[in-house]
Design a protein around this motif. Structure first.
Motif, PDB file in Angstrom:
ATOM      1  N   PRO A   7      14.818  -6.821  -8.676  1.00 57.66           N
ATOM      2  CA  PRO A   7      14.047  -5.999  -7.730  1.00 57.66           C
ATOM      3  C   PRO A   7      13.999  -6.669  -6.364  1.00 57.66           C
ATOM      4  O   PRO A   7      13.944  -7.894  -6.255  1.00 57.66           O
ATOM      5  N   THR A   8      14.018  -5.874  -5.340  1.00 54.43           N
ATOM      6  CA  THR A   8      13.905  -6.399  -3.983  1.00 54.43           C
ATOM      7  C   THR A   8      12.435  -6.504  -3.598  1.00 54.43           C
ATOM      8  O   THR A   8      11.549  -5.964  -4.275  1.00 54.43           O
ATOM      9  N   LEU A   9      12.185  -7.197  -2.496  1.00 52.30           N
ATOM     10  CA  LEU A   9      10.813  -7.290  -1.987  1.00 52.30           C
ATOM     11  C   LEU A   9      10.266  -5.899  -1.691  1.00 52.30           C
ATOM     12  O   LEU A   9       9.088  -5.614  -1.950  1.00 52.30           O
ATOM     13  N   GLN A  10      11.113  -5.015  -1.180  1.00 54.60           N
ATOM     14  CA  GLN A  10      10.685  -3.656  -0.871  1.00 54.60           C
ATOM     15  C   GLN A  10      10.244  -2.918  -2.131  1.00 54.60           C
ATOM     16  O   GLN A  10       9.274  -2.158  -2.109  1.00 54.60           O
ATOM     17  N   ASP A  11      10.947  -3.154  -3.243  1.00 49.35           N
ATOM     18  CA  ASP A  11      10.566  -2.523  -4.512  1.00 49.35           C
ATOM     19  C   ASP A  11       9.174  -2.971  -4.939  1.00 49.35           C
ATOM     20  O   ASP A  11       8.342  -2.163  -5.370  1.00 49.35           O
ATOM     21  N   TYR A  12       8.915  -4.269  -4.833  1.00 49.55           N
ATOM     22  CA  TYR A  12       7.604  -4.783  -5.207  1.00 49.55           C
ATOM     23  C   TYR A  12       6.510  -4.256  -4.277  1.00 49.55           C
ATOM     24  O   TYR A  12       5.401  -3.937  -4.716  1.00 49.55           O
ATOM     25  N   LEU A  13       6.825  -4.164  -2.993  1.00 47.61           N
ATOM     26  CA  LEU A  13       5.838  -3.653  -2.040  1.00 47.61           C
ATOM     27  C   LEU A  13       5.500  -2.197  -2.328  1.00 47.61           C
ATOM     28  O   LEU A  13       4.357  -1.767  -2.174  1.00 47.61           O
ATOM     29  N   LYS A  14       6.496  -1.425  -2.774  1.00 49.99           N
ATOM     30  CA  LYS A  14       6.239  -0.025  -3.123  1.00 49.99           C
ATOM     31  C   LYS A  14       5.289   0.079  -4.312  1.00 49.99           C
ATOM     32  O   LYS A  14       4.507   1.033  -4.409  1.00 49.99           O
ATOM     33  N   LEU A  15       5.358  -0.890  -5.221  1.00 48.96           N
ATOM     34  CA  LEU A  15       4.433  -0.886  -6.356  1.00 48.96           C
ATOM     35  C   LEU A  15       2.992  -1.073  -5.900  1.00 48.96           C
ATOM     36  O   LEU A  15       2.058  -0.668  -6.589  1.00 48.96           O
ATOM     37  N   CYS A  16       2.822  -1.700  -4.753  1.00 48.33           N
ATOM     38  CA  CYS A  16       1.466  -2.016  -4.264  1.00 48.33           C
ATOM     39  C   CYS A  16       0.775  -0.834  -3.585  1.00 48.33           C
ATOM     40  O   CYS A  16      -0.416  -0.931  -3.255  1.00 48.33           O
ATOM     41  N   LYS A  17       1.503   0.272  -3.361  1.00 53.96           N
ATOM     42  CA  LYS A  17       0.935   1.445  -2.692  1.00 53.96           C
ATOM     43  C   LYS A  17       0.251   1.047  -1.380  1.00 53.96           C
ATOM     44  O   LYS A  17      -0.956   1.205  -1.195  1.00 53.96           O
ATOM     45  N   LEU A  18       1.047   0.522  -0.456  1.00 57.89           N
ATOM     46  CA  LEU A  18       0.495  -0.085   0.751  1.00 57.89           C
ATOM     47  C   LEU A  18      -0.295   0.896   1.615  1.00 57.89           C
ATOM     48  O   LEU A  18      -1.264   0.504   2.274  1.00 57.89           O
ATOM     49  N   LYS A  19       0.101   2.178   1.631  1.00 62.87           N
ATOM     50  CA  LYS A  19      -0.648   3.152   2.422  1.00 62.87           C
ATOM     51  C   LYS A  19      -2.058   3.335   1.867  1.00 62.87           C
ATOM     52  O   LYS A  19      -3.031   3.450   2.624  1.00 62.87           O
ATOM     53  N   VAL A  20      -2.153   3.361   0.544  1.00 67.48           N
ATOM     54  CA  VAL A  20      -3.469   3.486  -0.092  1.00 67.48           C
ATOM     55  C   VAL A  20      -4.288   2.226   0.163  1.00 67.48           C
ATOM     56  O   VAL A  20      -5.478   2.293   0.489  1.00 67.48           O
ATOM     57  N   VAL A  21      -3.635   1.070   0.012  1.00 62.53           N
ATOM     58  CA  VAL A  21      -4.328  -0.200   0.235  1.00 62.53           C
ATOM     59  C   VAL A  21      -4.821  -0.298   1.676  1.00 62.53           C
ATOM     60  O   VAL A  21      -5.901  -0.830   1.945  1.00 62.53           O
ATOM     61  N   ALA A  22      -4.038   0.216   2.617  1.00 57.74           N
ATOM     62  CA  ALA A  22      -4.449   0.183   4.030  1.00 57.74           C
ATOM     63  C   ALA A  22      -5.747   0.950   4.245  1.00 57.74           C
ATOM     64  O   ALA A  22      -6.655   0.495   4.965  1.00 57.74           O
ATOM     65  N   LEU A  23      -5.867   2.128   3.605  1.00 60.40           N
ATOM     66  CA  LEU A  23      -7.097   2.915   3.723  1.00 60.40           C
ATOM     67  C   LEU A  23      -8.256   2.187   3.046  1.00 60.40           C
ATOM     68  O   LEU A  23      -9.380   2.154   3.569  1.00 60.40           O
ATOM     69  N   ILE A  24      -7.978   1.592   1.893  1.00 59.74           N
ATOM     70  CA  ILE A  24      -8.990   0.806   1.187  1.00 59.74           C
ATOM     71  C   ILE A  24      -9.495  -0.332   2.067  1.00 59.74           C
ATOM     72  O   ILE A  24     -10.698  -0.583   2.177  1.00 59.74           O
ATOM     73  N   MET A  25      -8.557  -1.017   2.706  1.00 63.15           N
ATOM     74  CA  MET A  25      -8.930  -2.174   3.511  1.00 63.15           C
ATOM     75  C   MET A  25      -9.712  -1.775   4.759  1.00 63.15           C
ATOM     76  O   MET A  25     -10.558  -2.532   5.239  1.00 63.15           O
ATOM     77  N   LEU A  26      -9.428  -0.606   5.298  1.00 64.23           N
ATOM     78  CA  LEU A  26     -10.216  -0.135   6.440  1.00 64.23           C
ATOM     79  C   LEU A  26     -11.681  -0.015   6.049  1.00 64.23           C
ATOM     80  O   LEU A  26     -12.576  -0.493   6.771  1.00 64.23           O
ATOM     81  N   THR A  27     -11.947   0.603   4.894  1.00 61.76           N
ATOM     82  CA  THR A  27     -13.339   0.767   4.465  1.00 61.76           C
ATOM     83  C   THR A  27     -13.975  -0.578   4.129  1.00 61.76           C
ATOM     84  O   THR A  27     -15.170  -0.780   4.378  1.00 61.76           O
TER      85      THR A  27
END
Length: 299
Positions: A7-27
Protein backbone atom coordinates in the motif's frame (compact mmCIF):
# COMPACT_ATOMS: atom_id res chain seq x y z
CA UNK A 1 -10.73 -9.06 -4.54
CA UNK A 2 -6.98 -9.04 -5.08
CA UNK A 3 -4.50 -9.30 -2.23
CA UNK A 4 -2.82 -6.03 -1.39
CA UNK A 5 0.97 -6.10 -1.30
CA UNK A 6 2.51 -2.67 -0.95
CA UNK A 7 0.00 0.00 0.00
CA UNK A 8 1.12 3.53 -0.68
CA UNK A 9 1.01 6.39 1.81
CA UNK A 10 -1.97 7.74 -0.13
CA UNK A 11 -3.82 4.45 0.39
CA UNK A 12 -3.28 4.63 4.14
CA UNK A 13 -4.33 8.29 4.23
CA UNK A 14 -7.57 7.40 2.44
CA UNK A 15 -8.31 4.91 5.22
CA UNK A 16 -8.14 7.80 7.69
CA UNK A 17 -11.04 9.70 6.05
CA UNK A 18 -9.13 12.97 6.25
CA UNK A 19 -12.08 15.16 5.20
CA UNK A 20 -14.15 13.78 8.07
CA UNK A 21 -11.23 14.11 10.47
CA UNK A 22 -10.77 17.74 9.38
CA UNK A 23 -14.37 18.54 10.37
CA UNK A 24 -13.91 16.65 13.63
CA UNK A 25 -10.76 18.60 14.40
CA UNK A 26 -12.44 21.93 13.72
CA UNK A 27 -15.02 21.20 16.42
CA UNK A 28 -12.32 19.92 18.79
CA UNK A 29 -10.07 22.96 18.31
CA UNK A 30 -12.98 25.35 18.78
CA UNK A 31 -13.73 23.47 22.01
CA UNK A 32 -10.15 24.12 23.11
CA UNK A 33 -10.33 27.86 22.51
CA UNK A 34 -13.85 28.19 23.92
CA UNK A 35 -12.79 26.54 27.19
CA UNK A 36 -10.81 29.52 28.50
CA UNK A 37 -11.35 33.31 28.42
CA UNK A 38 -8.02 34.05 26.74
CA UNK A 39 -5.69 31.94 24.66
CA UNK A 40 -5.20 28.31 25.75
CA UNK A 41 -1.68 26.94 26.29
CA UNK A 42 -0.31 26.24 22.81
CA UNK A 43 1.45 23.03 23.81
CA UNK A 44 -1.89 21.56 24.92
CA UNK A 45 -3.55 22.75 21.71
CA UNK A 46 -0.85 21.14 19.56
CA UNK A 47 -0.52 17.82 21.39
CA UNK A 48 -4.27 17.64 22.01
CA UNK A 49 -4.94 18.15 18.31
CA UNK A 50 -2.39 15.52 17.32
CA UNK A 51 -3.76 12.97 19.76
CA UNK A 52 -7.44 13.52 18.90
CA UNK A 53 -6.72 13.55 15.15
CA UNK A 54 -4.77 10.28 15.30
CA UNK A 55 -7.42 8.60 17.44
CA UNK A 56 -10.13 9.76 15.01
CA UNK A 57 -8.07 8.43 12.11
CA UNK A 58 -7.72 5.09 13.89
CA UNK A 59 -11.49 4.87 14.33
CA UNK A 60 -11.92 5.60 10.62
CA UNK A 61 -9.50 2.81 9.70
CA UNK A 62 -11.44 0.26 11.75
CA UNK A 63 -14.63 1.50 10.11
CA UNK A 64 -13.07 0.56 6.76
CA UNK A 65 -12.09 -2.86 8.10
CA UNK A 66 -15.55 -3.70 9.40
CA UNK A 67 -17.41 -2.27 6.40
CA UNK A 68 -15.19 -3.61 3.61
CA UNK A 69 -17.85 -6.10 2.44
CA UNK A 70 -20.61 -3.54 2.05
CA UNK A 71 -18.12 -0.95 0.80
CA UNK A 72 -17.42 -3.30 -2.11
CA UNK A 73 -21.11 -3.24 -3.07
CA UNK A 74 -22.11 0.39 -2.50
CA UNK A 75 -21.32 2.82 -5.29
CA UNK A 76 -20.30 5.57 -2.86
CA UNK A 77 -17.58 3.45 -1.27
CA UNK A 78 -16.47 0.83 -3.81
CA UNK A 79 -13.35 2.84 -4.72
CA UNK A 80 -12.00 2.86 -1.18
CA UNK A 81 -8.56 1.20 -0.68
CA UNK A 82 -9.82 -2.05 0.83
CA UNK A 83 -12.55 -2.87 -1.73
CA UNK A 84 -10.03 -2.04 -4.47
CA UNK A 85 -7.57 -4.51 -2.94
CA UNK A 86 -4.91 -1.88 -2.28
CA UNK A 87 -4.86 -2.56 1.48
CA UNK A 88 -5.69 -5.92 3.02
CA UNK A 89 -7.33 -6.56 6.38
CA UNK A 90 -4.11 -7.34 8.26
CA UNK A 91 -2.36 -4.23 6.96
CA UNK A 92 -5.32 -2.03 7.85
CA UNK A 93 -5.66 -3.45 11.37
CA UNK A 94 -1.94 -3.03 12.10
CA UNK A 95 -2.04 0.53 10.78
CA UNK A 96 -5.18 1.36 12.76
CA UNK A 97 -3.77 -0.05 16.00
CA UNK A 98 -0.46 1.81 15.63
CA UNK A 99 -2.17 5.13 14.85
CA UNK A 100 -4.59 4.67 17.73
CA UNK A 101 -1.86 3.81 20.24
CA UNK A 102 0.21 6.83 19.20
CA UNK A 103 -2.86 9.08 19.43
CA UNK A 104 -4.00 7.91 22.87
CA UNK A 105 -0.40 7.75 24.09
CA UNK A 106 0.15 11.37 23.04
CA UNK A 107 -2.86 12.44 25.08
CA UNK A 108 -1.74 10.45 28.14
CA UNK A 109 1.83 11.77 28.10
CA UNK A 110 1.44 15.35 26.89
CA UNK A 111 -2.17 16.34 27.66
CA UNK A 112 -4.10 14.65 30.48
CA UNK A 113 -5.55 11.28 31.42
CA UNK A 114 -9.20 12.43 31.29
CA UNK A 115 -8.92 13.45 27.64
CA UNK A 116 -7.12 10.20 26.80
CA UNK A 117 -9.85 8.11 28.45
CA UNK A 118 -12.71 10.02 26.84
CA UNK A 119 -10.99 9.84 23.44
CA UNK A 120 -10.50 6.09 23.83
CA UNK A 121 -14.19 5.60 24.64
CA UNK A 122 -15.16 7.76 21.65
CA UNK A 123 -12.93 5.61 19.42
CA UNK A 124 -14.52 2.41 20.73
CA UNK A 125 -17.98 3.97 20.47
CA UNK A 126 -17.54 4.69 16.77
CA UNK A 127 -15.34 1.82 15.61
CA UNK A 128 -16.97 -0.95 17.64
CA UNK A 129 -20.38 -0.02 19.09
CA UNK A 130 -21.64 1.97 16.10
CA UNK A 131 -19.86 0.31 13.17
CA UNK A 132 -20.02 -3.30 14.34
CA UNK A 133 -23.39 -3.30 16.09
CA UNK A 134 -25.68 -0.27 15.93
CA UNK A 135 -25.26 0.36 12.20
CA UNK A 136 -26.74 -3.04 11.41
CA UNK A 137 -29.10 -3.37 14.38
CA UNK A 138 -31.45 -0.37 14.40
CA UNK A 139 -32.66 2.51 12.22
CA UNK A 140 -31.73 4.74 15.16
CA UNK A 141 -28.10 3.80 14.55
CA UNK A 142 -26.97 7.29 13.62
CA UNK A 143 -28.88 8.86 16.52
CA UNK A 144 -27.34 6.65 19.20
CA UNK A 145 -23.98 6.31 17.52
CA UNK A 146 -23.85 10.04 16.96
CA UNK A 147 -22.65 10.45 20.55
CA UNK A 148 -19.19 9.23 19.51
CA UNK A 149 -19.06 11.64 16.58
CA UNK A 150 -20.19 14.51 18.79
CA UNK A 151 -17.43 13.94 21.36
CA UNK A 152 -14.60 16.04 19.81
CA UNK A 153 -15.72 19.42 21.28
CA UNK A 154 -15.67 17.82 24.73
CA UNK A 155 -12.27 16.26 24.03
CA UNK A 156 -10.89 19.62 22.96
CA UNK A 157 -12.37 21.29 26.03
CA UNK A 158 -10.96 18.72 28.48
CA UNK A 159 -7.56 18.84 26.76
CA UNK A 160 -7.23 22.40 28.06
CA UNK A 161 -9.20 22.39 31.31
CA UNK A 162 -8.99 18.73 32.39
CA UNK A 163 -12.70 18.96 33.21
CA UNK A 164 -16.10 18.63 31.53
CA UNK A 165 -18.10 21.84 31.90
CA UNK A 166 -21.52 23.06 30.75
CA UNK A 167 -20.02 24.78 27.73
CA UNK A 168 -18.43 21.54 26.55
CA UNK A 169 -21.73 19.68 26.94
CA UNK A 170 -23.53 22.35 24.91
CA UNK A 171 -21.05 22.04 22.04
CA UNK A 172 -21.47 18.26 22.23
CA UNK A 173 -25.25 18.64 22.11
CA UNK A 174 -25.10 20.83 19.00
CA UNK A 175 -23.08 18.25 17.05
CA UNK A 176 -25.19 15.40 18.46
CA UNK A 177 -28.48 16.95 17.26
CA UNK A 178 -26.88 17.99 13.93
CA UNK A 179 -25.77 14.45 13.07
CA UNK A 180 -29.14 12.78 12.26
CA UNK A 181 -30.47 15.38 9.77
CA UNK A 182 -26.99 15.62 8.24
CA UNK A 183 -26.63 11.88 7.68
CA UNK A 184 -30.27 11.09 6.89
CA UNK A 185 -30.11 13.48 3.94
CA UNK A 186 -27.29 11.35 2.52
CA UNK A 187 -29.17 8.17 3.45
CA UNK A 188 -32.19 9.30 1.41
CA UNK A 189 -29.97 9.82 -1.62
CA UNK A 190 -28.34 6.39 -1.12
CA UNK A 191 -31.34 4.49 0.26
CA UNK A 192 -31.31 1.85 -2.50
CA UNK A 193 -27.68 1.02 -1.78
CA UNK A 194 -28.31 0.74 1.95
CA UNK A 195 -31.25 -1.56 1.24
CA UNK A 196 -29.04 -3.70 -1.02
CA UNK A 197 -26.51 -4.31 1.77
CA UNK A 198 -29.18 -4.77 4.49
CA UNK A 199 -28.18 -1.74 6.55
CA UNK A 200 -31.38 -0.52 8.30
CA UNK A 201 -31.03 3.18 7.68
CA UNK A 202 -34.20 5.16 8.44
CA UNK A 203 -35.24 5.70 4.78
CA UNK A 204 -35.02 1.93 4.25
CA UNK A 205 -37.00 0.86 7.32
CA UNK A 206 -39.51 3.69 7.64
CA UNK A 207 -39.63 5.18 4.18
CA UNK A 208 -38.37 8.40 2.64
CA UNK A 209 -41.38 10.64 3.54
CA UNK A 210 -41.01 9.73 7.23
CA UNK A 211 -37.27 10.43 7.07
CA UNK A 212 -37.86 13.84 5.50
CA UNK A 213 -40.20 14.71 8.37
CA UNK A 214 -37.61 13.57 10.92
CA UNK A 215 -34.98 15.74 9.24
CA UNK A 216 -37.26 18.77 9.63
CA UNK A 217 -38.04 17.99 13.28
CA UNK A 218 -34.40 17.48 14.19
CA UNK A 219 -33.47 20.67 12.36
CA UNK A 220 -36.03 22.63 14.40
CA UNK A 221 -34.55 21.17 17.59
CA UNK A 222 -31.07 22.02 16.33
CA UNK A 223 -31.97 25.67 15.76
CA UNK A 224 -33.39 25.88 19.28
CA UNK A 225 -30.34 24.22 20.83
CA UNK A 226 -27.93 26.53 18.99
CA UNK A 227 -29.59 29.55 20.61
CA UNK A 228 -28.97 28.23 24.15
CA UNK A 229 -25.29 29.33 24.29
CA UNK A 230 -26.47 32.92 23.86
CA UNK A 231 -29.28 32.55 26.39
CA UNK A 232 -26.90 31.38 29.13
CA UNK A 233 -24.36 34.11 28.40
CA UNK A 234 -21.79 31.82 26.84
CA UNK A 235 -21.89 33.74 23.52
CA UNK A 236 -22.84 37.19 22.28
CA UNK A 237 -24.80 38.76 19.43
CA UNK A 238 -22.23 37.82 16.78
CA UNK A 239 -22.87 34.16 17.47
CA UNK A 240 -26.64 34.59 17.90
CA UNK A 241 -26.95 36.32 14.52
CA UNK A 242 -24.86 33.67 12.81
CA UNK A 243 -26.75 30.82 14.45
CA UNK A 244 -30.13 32.23 13.39
CA UNK A 245 -29.04 32.89 9.80
CA UNK A 246 -27.37 29.50 9.41
CA UNK A 247 -30.27 27.76 11.12
CA UNK A 248 -32.70 29.51 8.80
CA UNK A 249 -30.79 28.12 5.83
CA UNK A 250 -30.89 24.60 7.25
CA UNK A 251 -34.63 24.94 7.92
CA UNK A 252 -35.16 26.13 4.35
CA UNK A 253 -33.57 22.98 2.95
CA UNK A 254 -35.43 20.72 5.39
CA UNK A 255 -38.78 22.30 4.47
CA UNK A 256 -38.02 22.12 0.77
CA UNK A 257 -37.21 18.41 1.09
CA UNK A 258 -40.61 17.86 2.67
CA UNK A 259 -42.53 20.04 0.20
CA UNK A 260 -40.74 18.93 -2.97
CA UNK A 261 -40.21 15.16 -2.74
CA UNK A 262 -39.91 14.95 -6.52
CA UNK A 263 -36.67 16.96 -6.47
CA UNK A 264 -34.01 14.25 -6.33
CA UNK A 265 -31.18 16.77 -5.95
CA UNK A 266 -32.41 18.27 -2.68
CA UNK A 267 -31.12 15.51 -0.34
CA UNK A 268 -27.52 15.96 -1.46
CA UNK A 269 -27.87 19.74 -1.45
CA UNK A 270 -29.11 19.47 2.13
CA UNK A 271 -26.25 17.14 2.99
CA UNK A 272 -23.72 19.56 1.51
CA UNK A 273 -25.28 22.53 3.29
CA UNK A 274 -25.24 20.67 6.61
CA UNK A 275 -21.45 20.28 6.41
CA UNK A 276 -20.94 23.96 5.61
CA UNK A 277 -23.45 24.81 8.35
CA UNK A 278 -21.49 23.06 11.08
CA UNK A 279 -18.16 24.46 9.91
CA UNK A 280 -19.51 28.01 9.75
CA UNK A 281 -21.31 27.72 13.11
CA UNK A 282 -18.14 26.66 14.92
CA UNK A 283 -16.05 29.32 13.22
CA UNK A 284 -18.60 31.93 14.34
CA UNK A 285 -18.42 30.51 17.87
CA UNK A 286 -14.70 31.19 17.81
CA UNK A 287 -15.06 34.69 16.34
CA UNK A 288 -17.69 35.59 18.93
CA UNK A 289 -15.52 34.24 21.74
CA UNK A 290 -12.73 36.69 20.98
CA UNK A 291 -14.78 39.55 19.55
CA UNK A 292 -17.95 39.47 21.68
CA UNK A 293 -20.85 41.80 21.19
CA UNK A 294 -23.49 42.00 23.91
CA UNK A 295 -26.64 44.03 24.22
CA UNK A 296 -25.22 46.09 27.09
CA UNK A 297 -22.52 47.32 24.71
CA UNK A 298 -25.18 48.79 22.43
CA UNK A 299 -27.02 50.86 25.05
Amino acid sequence: MTTASRPTLQDYLKLCKLKVVALIMLTAIVGMFMSVPGLPPMDLVIFGSIGIALASSSAAVFNHVVDQRIDNIMGRTKDRPMPKGKVNTKQAIIFGVIVGIIGIGTLVVFVNLLTAILTFFALIGYAVIYTMYLKRATPQNIVIGGAAGAAPPILGWTAITNSVDVGALLLFLIVFIWTPPHFWALAIHRHEEYAKVDVPMLPVTHGIPFTRLQILLYTIILVIVTIVPYLIGMCGLVYLTGAIVLGGGFLYYAIQMLRRPENSKLPMKTFGYSINYLMALFVILLVDHYFPLHLNQLV
